[in-house]
Design a protein around this motif. Structure first.
Motif, PDB file in Angstrom:
ATOM      1  N   GLY A 379       2.116   0.439   0.768  1.00  0.00           N
ATOM      2  CA  GLY A 379       1.761   0.903  -0.563  1.00  0.00           C
ATOM      3  C   GLY A 379       0.831  -0.050  -1.277  1.00  0.00           C
ATOM      4  O   GLY A 379      -0.077   0.368  -2.008  1.00  0.00           O
ATOM      5  N   ARG A 380       1.032  -1.349  -1.073  1.00  0.00           N
ATOM      6  CA  ARG A 380       0.149  -2.346  -1.695  1.00  0.00           C
ATOM      7  C   ARG A 380      -1.226  -2.354  -1.026  1.00  0.00           C
ATOM      8  O   ARG A 380      -2.252  -2.517  -1.682  1.00  0.00           O
ATOM      9  CB  ARG A 380       0.785  -3.736  -1.600  1.00  0.00           C
ATOM     10  N   LYS A 381      -1.251  -2.168   0.293  1.00  0.00           N
ATOM     11  CA  LYS A 381      -2.508  -2.246   1.038  1.00  0.00           C
ATOM     12  C   LYS A 381      -3.434  -1.062   0.775  1.00  0.00           C
ATOM     13  O   LYS A 381      -4.652  -1.182   0.894  1.00  0.00           O
ATOM     14  CB  LYS A 381      -2.210  -2.335   2.542  1.00  0.00           C
ATOM     15  N   VAL A 382      -2.874   0.078   0.404  1.00  0.00           N
ATOM     16  CA  VAL A 382      -3.672   1.297   0.329  1.00  0.00           C
ATOM     17  C   VAL A 382      -4.386   1.469  -1.009  1.00  0.00           C
ATOM     18  O   VAL A 382      -5.333   2.246  -1.121  1.00  0.00           O
ATOM     19  CB  VAL A 382      -2.773   2.531   0.608  1.00  0.00           C
ATOM     20  N   ILE A 383      -3.961   0.720  -2.032  1.00  0.00           N
ATOM     21  CA  ILE A 383      -4.431   0.990  -3.392  1.00  0.00           C
ATOM     22  C   ILE A 383      -5.941   0.860  -3.544  1.00  0.00           C
ATOM     23  O   ILE A 383      -6.602   1.728  -4.127  1.00  0.00           O
ATOM     24  CB  ILE A 383      -3.713   0.066  -4.402  1.00  0.00           C
ATOM     25  N   GLU A 384      -6.524  -0.212  -3.034  1.00  0.00           N
ATOM     26  CA  GLU A 384      -7.953  -0.451  -3.235  1.00  0.00           C
ATOM     27  C   GLU A 384      -8.804   0.657  -2.616  1.00  0.00           C
ATOM     28  O   GLU A 384      -9.748   1.172  -3.240  1.00  0.00           O
ATOM     29  CB  GLU A 384      -8.354  -1.802  -2.645  1.00  0.00           C
TER      30      GLU A 384
END
Length: 417
Positions: A379-384
């Motif tokens: 979830g953190r990796k996909v935001i950008e």
């Protein structure tokens, strides 16, 4: 350490803190959308977990419909009688089975080198062939409005500083009258793929907006932490198998049905504010989407796929679920009213995102602490990447099926410019 790194460190720290604060704000907002009150979350987790545990124990002994009916009957106060229990069980199973069938159909189409746009056009035409009274132009417009109205609501939750007047109230309400202004493009051999392409763009935008909501994953983690009733229990074999299976897999109907049963009981018990008046069809669809999103993020967190692949997987999940929900609505006909597109779109809006985050977080933890941790990492990796996809898609939306799309495009242009 170089001077440039020394100078950039405080900026990086501030940015990280701002991001964390924003994600916590998202989680707070989604908490209000998801749960009726603070006491509801642990109750909802407990009942979802009980369904998962029971399914693990009985999945090799009993037919799925028999097991689910038996499990639902443990809550007699929620039902008017056995007929309602059996109807709910049948709807949950049929809904998730049908959606898996559409997923398998889309995957077969993609494996042949054909496009998702072509698949959607063919699927909508198949419904029209099966129901001669169905107008293909209006039907496609309903599907598009289902996703377009959800996308506006999602964007407003992401950035409440944008004036609500940017988009008229009638685009975002649960009983939105936006379809009163429908001016569908005539569906024919020339326009069919263009209309389907615009629906697909709405599905991609919905996937990217949902991926931008790391607050939903935080809410899922919070919900589990609030409960902790089975923190030392062995991991669910069925849920582990679901997360470890391929993103292309359509073989875990039983596991998803089990979770939907727990969500249904939580909804009927009044613990999930978003599902206060939801049908079993909506519960099943939201559960399916939440679990498939969580699986994509798990694969990303594990390093099996890249962020853009995760978003594409969520996009396909969104389109398959919207197509399946549209088919169910088409069968219901007049019972759902003329505006079913916007009404059913709430499944893909903030409420669906909130419940999906809860479902993904709870089931991820039930599958083992490592699975839950990797979902959060993904979830953190996909935001950008998700934010870049949003900006790209917004600029390409066209007014194909309804005036609503033009309003949506104007709104997103102001929000992400």
């Amino acid at each position: 350490m170089s001077s440039s790194k020394v100078l950039s460190s405080p900026d990086t720290t501030v940015q990280r803190l701002l991001e964390e604060r924003e994600q916590e704000r998202q989680a707070d907002l989604l908490d209000q959308v998801a749960f009726t009150d603070t006491a509801s979350a642990p109750k909802a987790v407990a009942v979802i977990w009980s369904f998962i545990r029971s399914y693990d124990q009985h999945r090799n002994e009993m037919p799925l419909d028999q097991w689910l009916t038996q499990e639902l009957k443990k809550y007699p106060q929620l039902w008017q009688g056995n007929a309602e229990v059996e109807a709910v069980a049948r709807t949950l199973i049929n809904s998730i089975s049908r959606t898996h069938q559409h997923k398998a159909s889309l995957q077969q189409h993609l494996d042949k080198g054909k496009s998702a746009v072509n698949w959607l056009a063919r699927e909508l035409e198949q419904d029209v062939q099966n129901n001669p009274e169905l107008n293909p132009s209006e039907y496609a417009g309903q599907v598009q409005s289902m996703l377009a109205s959800a996308n506006v609501s999602l964007a407003q939750k992401l950035d409440p500083s944008v004036r609500h007047s940017t988009v008229p109230d009638d685009v975002t309400g649960n009983s939105s009258p936006i379809l009163a202004e429908t001016q569908p493009t005539i569906w024919d051999e020339t326009s069919r793929l263009e209309i389907s392409r615009e629906i697909n763009k709405q599905a991609l935008l919905n996937a990217a907006l949902n991926a931008s909501y790391h607050g939903a994953r935080i809410l899922g983690q919070r919900t589990w932490n609030w409960w902790r009733g089975e923190e030392n229990a062995p991991a669910s074999v069925a849920m582990q198998a679901f997360f470890d299976s391929s993103l292309k897999s359509a073989d875990h109907v039983g596991a998803q049905v089990a979770v939907s049963g727990g969500v249904m009981v939580a909804a009927k018990s009044g613990w999930l504010s978003f599902f206060r008046d939801a049908s079993a069809e909506e519960v099943a669809t939201t559960t399916y989407v939440g679990l498939e999103r969580a699986k994509a993020l798990y694969k990303l967190g594990q390093g099996d796929i890249f962020a853009d692949t995760a978003i594409n997987a969520i996009e396909q999940t969104t389109m398959v679920a919207a197509r399946s929900l549209a088919q169910a609505a088409e069968h219901e006909g007049a019972a759902l009213g003329a505006e079913w597109g916007a009404a059913l779109g709430t499944v893909f809006g903030p409420g669906g995102t909130a419940i999906g985050g809860v479902v993904g977080g709870v089931v991820g933890r039930a599958a083992g602490k490592a699975v839950g941790t990797l979902i959060e990492k993904g979830g953190r990796k996909v935001i950008e990447v998700a934010s870049k996809v949003v900006r790209k898609v917004v600029g390409t939306l066209k007014d194909v099926a309804t005036k609503t799309v033009e309003r949506v495009s104007d709104f997103f242009s102001s929000l992400f410019s």
